[in-house]
Design a protein around this motif. Structure first.
Motif, PDB file in Angstrom:
ATOM      1  N   ARG A 168       0.803  -1.228   0.000  1.00 52.28           N
ATOM      2  CA  ARG A 168       0.000   0.000   0.000  1.00 52.28           C
ATOM      3  C   ARG A 168       0.831   1.271   0.000  1.00 52.28           C
ATOM      4  O   ARG A 168       0.350   2.326  -0.418  1.00 52.28           O
ATOM      5  N   ARG A 169       2.075   1.196   0.442  1.00 52.62           N
ATOM      6  CA  ARG A 169       2.901   2.414   0.445  1.00 52.62           C
ATOM      7  C   ARG A 169       3.071   2.996  -0.962  1.00 52.62           C
ATOM      8  O   ARG A 169       3.366   4.171  -1.110  1.00 52.62           O
ATOM      9  N   GLU A 170       2.906   2.143  -1.968  1.00 61.48           N
ATOM     10  CA  GLU A 170       3.035   2.631  -3.344  1.00 61.48           C
ATOM     11  C   GLU A 170       2.049   3.752  -3.638  1.00 61.48           C
ATOM     12  O   GLU A 170       2.299   4.613  -4.478  1.00 61.48           O
ATOM     13  N   THR A 171       0.920   3.760  -2.947  1.00 55.42           N
ATOM     14  CA  THR A 171      -0.120   4.762  -3.200  1.00 55.42           C
ATOM     15  C   THR A 171       0.174   6.104  -2.546  1.00 55.42           C
ATOM     16  O   THR A 171      -0.535   7.081  -2.807  1.00 55.42           O
ATOM     17  N   LEU A 172       1.198   6.178  -1.699  1.00 49.31           N
ATOM     18  CA  LEU A 172       1.441   7.406  -0.933  1.00 49.31           C
ATOM     19  C   LEU A 172       1.879   8.578  -1.803  1.00 49.31           C
ATOM     20  O   LEU A 172       1.784   9.729  -1.381  1.00 49.31           O
ATOM     21  N   ARG A 173       2.365   8.317  -3.011  1.00 45.49           N
ATOM     22  CA  ARG A 173       2.751   9.409  -3.898  1.00 45.49           C
ATOM     23  C   ARG A 173       1.526  10.150  -4.434  1.00 45.49           C
ATOM     24  O   ARG A 173       1.554  11.365  -4.617  1.00 45.49           O
ATOM     25  N   LEU A 174       0.462   9.425  -4.688  1.00 42.97           N
ATOM     26  CA  LEU A 174      -0.754  10.013  -5.260  1.00 42.97           C
ATOM     27  C   LEU A 174      -1.773  10.411  -4.204  1.00 42.97           C
ATOM     28  O   LEU A 174      -2.554  11.357  -4.405  1.00 42.97           O
ATOM     29  N   LEU A 175      -1.772   9.716  -3.100  1.00 40.89           N
ATOM     30  CA  LEU A 175      -2.827   9.871  -2.097  1.00 40.89           C
ATOM     31  C   LEU A 175      -3.111  11.323  -1.693  1.00 40.89           C
ATOM     32  O   LEU A 175      -4.283  11.720  -1.621  1.00 40.89           O
ATOM     33  N   PRO A 176      -2.109  12.171  -1.413  1.00 41.50           N
ATOM     34  CA  PRO A 176      -2.430  13.541  -0.990  1.00 41.50           C
ATOM     35  C   PRO A 176      -3.243  14.320  -2.009  1.00 41.50           C
ATOM     36  O   PRO A 176      -4.048  15.186  -1.641  1.00 41.50           O
ATOM     37  N   LEU A 177      -3.076  14.024  -3.290  1.00 37.60           N
ATOM     38  CA  LEU A 177      -3.828  14.726  -4.326  1.00 37.60           C
ATOM     39  C   LEU A 177      -5.304  14.333  -4.296  1.00 37.60           C
ATOM     40  O   LEU A 177      -6.186  15.169  -4.526  1.00 37.60           O
ATOM     41  N   LEU A 178      -5.583  13.068  -4.001  1.00 34.30           N
ATOM     42  CA  LEU A 178      -6.977  12.635  -3.872  1.00 34.30           C
ATOM     43  C   LEU A 178      -7.627  13.252  -2.640  1.00 34.30           C
ATOM     44  O   LEU A 178      -8.772  13.714  -2.690  1.00 34.30           O
ATOM     45  N   VAL A 179      -6.892  13.264  -1.540  1.00 34.71           N
ATOM     46  CA  VAL A 179      -7.419  13.841  -0.303  1.00 34.71           C
ATOM     47  C   VAL A 179      -7.656  15.341  -0.480  1.00 34.71           C
ATOM     48  O   VAL A 179      -8.693  15.869  -0.069  1.00 34.71           O
ATOM     49  N   GLU A 180      -6.717  16.026  -1.101  1.00 33.78           N
ATOM     50  CA  GLU A 180      -6.851  17.460  -1.369  1.00 33.78           C
ATOM     51  C   GLU A 180      -8.106  17.765  -2.173  1.00 33.78           C
ATOM     52  O   GLU A 180      -8.777  18.777  -1.952  1.00 33.78           O
TER      53      GLU A 180
END
Length: 375
Positions: A168-180
């Motif tokens: 799941r750490r692979e998603t950490l690069r994109l995740l903030p953009l979805l949350v934003e």
């Protein structure tokens, strides 16, 4: 006597001809289907030779592929005693590389051996970005699968599927953009992941079977208020998303896709790897048949190109033109065939799932622009 000798000679010649096929089939199983091979830790492939404020000097270590210290872009530098952010190469003579450097934790010193982690961020959403999340369990046919869940205000839920051998750490690069952007986000796991239920046959199936975990996650998200789904897939995660479209009754809920170096056709990836290893492609005609028979699959099960071409929802597609794992030509063909739905970011110099690493600002801009179209 002469007939027996001739028959023996023919049999020996046949066995000799088949030998490369059996060897390649075993190699394919180990590299492509065996989860145990992916659980081996990556080697400490670089050596830290000097540290100065904001800079680190690296050279090739004793293990791993040559040139890892020259990889373009942003990484997490992981040493035995600490972590640091690693930025682009600023100077190099081909032997050593001076790169941007920001210590994060522990005590990294000159002389330490380290590795470059392309996921770029440590831990979980809270540790990496200060994002609050819930650790949830997704019930699926094979058992329960852990996932990170971040609530959001949108009625489109993002379900993120990592690559083969990743986590799941692979998603950490994109995740903030979805949350934003207000999207509820669910970063899932699937069969054969470390600590998760294994598949009955103990092998990867490139979406053919793993789609069941994505389907279970989609149902979980829909039960919690999502009306539509944004499917995010990395490499084999892209194949899982497309297999979901092929096989799931919930496929009509998929409203958009973000695909990063998606595995659209496994046979093409095998040929791509053979070319890089200078293995004659004629051998694959034998080894691929042997592998399919020995390990019980059909190559057509791993060909998702038709499904991708038939998608009716918008797609944001990333692929690096230096990808050693999945040929960029697969994404080129999809983008050329479906310009009506595909926004294509072809990243110069980026390796496998490295578009963010090479150009995080450009990656973020493309994602933000795409997400705005989903309003």
């Amino acid at each position: 006597m002469r007939t027996r000798t001739l028959a023996a000679s023919v049999a020996a010649a046949g066995a000799l001809a088949l030998a490369p096929g059996f060897a390649l089939a075993r190699l394919l199983h180990r590299a492509g289907f065996d989860p145990a091979a992916d659980r081996l830790p990556a080697p400490f492939s670089v050596r830290i030779t000097a540290i100065a404020p904001g800079r680190v000097t690296l050279r090739r270590g004793t293990e791993g592929l040559p040139g890892a210290h020259l990889e373009p872009g942003h990484y997490l530098l992981e040493a035995a005693r600490g972590l640091a952010r690693l930025g682009p190469v600023r100077e190099t003579n081909g032997v050593v590389a001076i790169r941007d450097f920001e210590p994060l934790s522990g005590d990294i010193r000159p002389g330490d051996f380290a590795r470059l982690d392309p996921f770029a961020f440590p831990g979980d959403p809270r540790e990496a970005h200060g994002i609050a999340f819930e650790e949830v369990a997704i019930p699926a046919p094979l058992g329960e699968f852990p996932a990170w869940y971040i609530p959001g205000s949108r009625d489109t839920g993002a379900v993120m599927v990592h690559a083969k051998g990743a986590n799941r750490r692979e998603t950490l690069r994109l995740l903030p953009l979805l949350v934003e952007a207000g999207f509820p986000a669910l970063a899932i796991t699937y069969r054969n992941d470390d600590g998760c239920p294994p598949s009955p046959h103990g092998r990867y199936s490139y979406g053919r079977d793993e789609y069941e975990e994505l389907e279970a996650a989609a149902r979980w998200a829909l039960d919690r208020g999502a009306r539509r789904l944004l499917l995010v897939g990395y490499s084999m995660g892209g194949a899982i998303a497309l297999s979901f479209i092929e096989r799931s009754d919930l496929a009509h809920r998929a409203a958009a896709f973000i695909l990063d170096a998606p595995m659209l056709d496994f046979a093409s990836c095998v040929a791509h790897g053979a070319r890089q290893r200078r293995i004659p492609l004629r051998y694959l005609a034998v080894s691929n048949r042997i592998a399919a028979r020995r390990y019980g699959f059909r190559w057509d099960d791993f060909d998702h190109r038709r499904t991708a071409l038939d998608l009716q929802a918008p797609v944001l597609l990333f692929h690096g033109d230096a990808d050693p794992v999945i040929p960029v030509e697969l994404s080129d063909a999809l983008a050329a065939a479906r310009p009506d739905i595909v926004r294509y970011v072809r990243t110069p110099g980026a390796g496998h799932i490295r578009s963010w690493n090479v150009d995080p600002e450009g990656y973020a801009d493309a994602v933000r622009d795409f997400l705005r179209t989903l309003d």
